[in-house]
Design a protein around this motif. Structure first.
Motif, PDB file in Angstrom:
ATOM      1  N   TYR A  40      41.334 -10.596 -12.210  1.00 22.32           N
ATOM      2  CA  TYR A  40      42.366 -10.718 -13.246  1.00 22.32           C
ATOM      3  C   TYR A  40      43.576  -9.822 -12.978  1.00 22.32           C
ATOM      4  CZ  TYR A  40      38.552 -13.078 -15.543  1.00 22.32           C
ATOM      5  OH  TYR A  40      37.519 -13.937 -15.825  1.00 22.32           O
ATOM      6  N   SER A  41      43.518  -9.052 -11.889  1.00 21.11           N
ATOM      7  CA  SER A  41      44.645  -8.172 -11.575  1.00 21.11           C
ATOM      8  C   SER A  41      45.839  -8.998 -11.100  1.00 21.11           C
ATOM      9  CB  SER A  41      44.252  -7.165 -10.487  1.00 21.11           C
ATOM     10  OG  SER A  41      44.112  -7.818  -9.234  1.00 21.11           O
ATOM     11  N   ALA A  42      47.020  -8.461 -11.283  1.00 13.47           N
ATOM     12  CA  ALA A  42      48.244  -9.157 -10.869  1.00 13.47           C
ATOM     13  C   ALA A  42      48.248  -9.406  -9.359  1.00 13.47           C
ATOM     14  CB  ALA A  42      49.471  -8.342 -11.277  1.00 13.47           C
ATOM     15  N   GLU A  43      47.772  -8.450  -8.593  1.00 11.70           N
ATOM     16  CA  GLU A  43      47.749  -8.582  -7.135  1.00 11.70           C
ATOM     17  C   GLU A  43      46.816  -9.712  -6.696  1.00 11.70           C
ATOM     18  OE1 GLU A  43      48.680  -7.719  -3.122  1.00 11.70           O
ATOM     19  OE2 GLU A  43      49.649  -7.211  -5.000  1.00 11.70           O
ATOM     20  N   TYR A  44      45.627  -9.765  -7.287  1.00 10.87           N
ATOM     21  CA  TYR A  44      44.683 -10.817  -6.928  1.00 10.87           C
ATOM     22  C   TYR A  44      45.236 -12.186  -7.327  1.00 10.87           C
ATOM     23  CZ  TYR A  44      40.361 -13.372  -6.225  1.00 10.87           C
ATOM     24  OH  TYR A  44      39.422 -14.269  -5.773  1.00 10.87           O
ATOM     25  N   PRO A  83      36.148  -7.948  -6.413  1.00 14.06           N
ATOM     26  CA  PRO A  83      37.533  -7.617  -6.748  1.00 14.06           C
ATOM     27  C   PRO A  83      37.839  -7.922  -8.216  1.00 14.06           C
ATOM     28  CG  PRO A  83      37.449  -9.666  -5.528  1.00 14.06           C
ATOM     29  CD  PRO A  83      36.055  -9.115  -5.538  1.00 14.06           C
ATOM     30  N   ASP A  84      38.877  -7.297  -8.715  1.00 11.57           N
ATOM     31  CA  ASP A  84      39.340  -7.568 -10.077  1.00 11.57           C
ATOM     32  C   ASP A  84      40.132  -8.869 -10.028  1.00 11.57           C
ATOM     33  OD1 ASP A  84      40.377  -7.666 -12.598  1.00 11.57           O
ATOM     34  OD2 ASP A  84      41.538  -5.819 -12.447  1.00 11.57           O
ATOM     35  N   GLU A 126      40.178  -9.001  -0.092  1.00  9.28           N
ATOM     36  CA  GLU A 126      39.729  -8.685  -1.451  1.00  9.28           C
ATOM     37  C   GLU A 126      38.207  -8.741  -1.583  1.00  9.28           C
ATOM     38  OE1 GLU A 126      41.484  -7.861  -4.247  1.00  9.28           O
ATOM     39  OE2 GLU A 126      43.361  -7.825  -3.135  1.00  9.28           O
ATOM     40  N   ARG A 185      48.308 -13.057  -7.624  1.00  6.08           N
ATOM     41  CA  ARG A 185      49.399 -13.391  -6.710  1.00  6.08           C
ATOM     42  C   ARG A 185      48.839 -13.959  -5.410  1.00  6.08           C
ATOM     43  NH1 ARG A 185      51.389 -11.604  -2.368  1.00  6.08           N
ATOM     44  NH2 ARG A 185      50.198  -9.695  -2.357  1.00  6.08           N
TER      45      ARG A 185
END
Length: 95
Positions: free
Chosen positions: A64-68, A61-62, A54, A70
């Motif tokens: 706040y994204s769901a992937e990050y 990287p974002d 990331e 996780r």
């Protein structure tokens, strides 16, 4: 463009420093220096969780994204299980 990259790097380093200070304040013994093995274990957890990927390149990287999020939860779970503290491991698995 280089100025933007340098300022992004400076911001990332500042965030990392603040994060380390926060973790040190949470420890039972805030004076305890990390051993080489502890640092390597933490780096391995960071890489296994996918967070190293990331932070590659010039962009941020974002976070706040769901992937990050996780990946961050996976990293925290890996760290907790390595610390050997059942309470810490339980808190990481619940949170």
């Amino acid at each position: 463009m280089k100025l933007l990259a340098l300022s992004s790097l400076a911001a990332a380093l500042l965030a990392s420093t603040l994060s380390c200070a926060a973790h040190a304040a949470d420890a039972n013994d805030p004076i305890h220096p990390l051993t080489r093995a502890e640092v390597r274990a933490d780096l391995e957890a960071w890489q296994r969780a996918g967070l190293a990927d990331e932070w590659r390149g010039d962009g941020t990287p974002d976070i706040y994204s769901a992937e990050y999020l996780r990946k961050m939860a996976t990293y925290e779970r890996l760290r907790a299980t390595r610390s050997g503290s059942p309470a810490t491991a339980h808190a990481a698995s619940v949170g």
